[in-house]
Design an enzyme around this catalytic site. Sequence first.
Site, PDB file in Angstrom:
ATOM      1  NE  ARG A  51      -1.607  -2.175   2.769  1.00 56.19           N
ATOM      2  CZ  ARG A  51      -1.687  -3.420   2.311  1.00 56.19           C
ATOM      3  NH1 ARG A  51      -2.708  -3.773   1.610  1.00 56.19           N
ATOM      4  NH2 ARG A  51      -0.745  -4.304   2.562  1.00 56.19           N
ATOM      5  CB  THR A  52       3.371   2.603   2.323  1.00 56.59           C
ATOM      6  OG1 THR A  52       2.626   2.089   3.412  1.00 56.59           O
ATOM      7  CG2 THR A  52       3.897   3.970   2.678  1.00 56.59           C
ATOM      8  CE  LYS A  80      26.335  -3.047  -5.758  1.00 61.35           C
ATOM      9  NZ  LYS A  80      26.409  -1.924  -6.722  1.00 61.35           N
ATOM     10  NE  ARG A 101       7.042   0.766   5.033  1.00 58.69           N
ATOM     11  CZ  ARG A 101       5.830   0.204   4.953  1.00 58.69           C
ATOM     12  NH1 ARG A 101       5.705  -1.080   4.638  1.00 58.69           N
ATOM     13  NH2 ARG A 101       4.739   0.909   5.187  1.00 58.69           N
ATOM     14  CG  HIS A 129       3.276   3.780   8.750  1.00 54.02           C
ATOM     15  ND1 HIS A 129       3.390   4.606   7.653  1.00 54.02           N
ATOM     16  CD2 HIS A 129       2.904   2.562   8.263  1.00 54.02           C
ATOM     17  CE1 HIS A 129       3.113   3.907   6.545  1.00 54.02           C
ATOM     18  NE2 HIS A 129       2.819   2.670   6.895  1.00 54.02           N
TER      19      HIS A 129
HETATM   20  N1   CP Z   1      -0.343  -0.107   5.847  1.00 59.17           N
HETATM   21  C1   CP Z   1       0.858  -0.336   5.303  1.00 59.17           C
HETATM   22  O1   CP Z   1       1.863   0.288   5.666  1.00 59.17           O
HETATM   23  O2   CP Z   1       0.865  -1.305   4.340  1.00 59.17           O
HETATM   24  P1   CP Z   1       2.126  -1.760   3.502  1.00 59.17           P
HETATM   25  O3   CP Z   1       3.104  -2.396   4.467  1.00 59.17           O
HETATM   26  O4   CP Z   1       1.613  -2.705   2.473  1.00 59.17           O
HETATM   27  O5   CP Z   1       2.748  -0.522   2.910  1.00 59.17           O
END
Ligand code: CP
Length: 309
Positions: A51-52, A80, A101, A129
């Site tokens: 999603r993100t 590396k 991320r 998040h």
């Molecule tokens: N909600 C969320 O962060 O989903 P993903 O890990 O799929 O990005």
Amino acid sequence: MRHLMSPLDFSVEELETLLNLAGDIEKHPEKYAHACEGKKLATLFYEPSTRTRLSFEAAMMNLGGTVLGFSSANSSSASKGESVSDTVRVVSGYADIIAMRHPKEGAPYAAARKLSVPIINAGDGGHNHPTQTLTDLMTIRREKGKLDNLTIGMCGDLKFGRTVHSLIKAMSRYENINFIMISPEELRLPDYIIKDVFEKKNIKYKNVRTMEEVMPELDILYMTRVQKERFFNEADYIRLKDSFILDERKLVDAKKDLCIMHPLPRVNEISTKVDDDPRACYFKQALYGKYVRMALIMTLLGVSADEDR
Ligand code: CP
């Protein structure tokens, strides 16, 4: 230039503006189709995501911009031995904005130092998040029509669930929010959040062991997955993974306008039979994530709707 590292980086007033923009983008996407023409978003994902990452990419494409990036540490020069700050410094020469991320708490903060383009924390370990929080705030506002005077049950892995940590911090700024924490003893909310948020701000909260005992009180039920990737030993994960499974039977005493949320991905914690219940909001929630990320990209890049330029 601004980054987004924490759910508290925007004031309540700024959030209101951002959520209003996301709502307008949802209603009138054509007004924003060229807002980011000529701009590039880099998605640097050292941890898996559906999603993100994809909603960020869809968001930038819907704004007329383009995207580049990697979806795992293994497919980047991190494999590396390259440091996050070197990678980000290099990528800032290729892109106008970065979403990152990383499994290590604080990695995006370290990367943001000396950076000449905005960087967005797209999830750092078990910490924060913030863009999921924007998604959650948009969902709550859309579904409940307000962000105050709510009883919110948070269920599942409250220890490692970064979406829970971020949402609690964000919701703590609104009036009369009553938090109910539903988790096994081992997966309770970290002490630092209890002290820094609930106790410091004198916010009402309680810990319970079952969702059934509090179901009639809830305006929002925020389900979460047990975070397998953050466990040190598999036996503990297996013992705890199915601690809570929401099914139709458990919803019998719930309010008619309960809003059932989940940041997704779901494993077993919500029966698929609940998906057709009008109170199930988690797939809408994932869609709102695209609009709110469009609004965020526009805000951090300082661009406006096509007609206003
Ligand atoms: N909600 C969320 O962060 O989903 P993903 O890990 O799929 O990005």
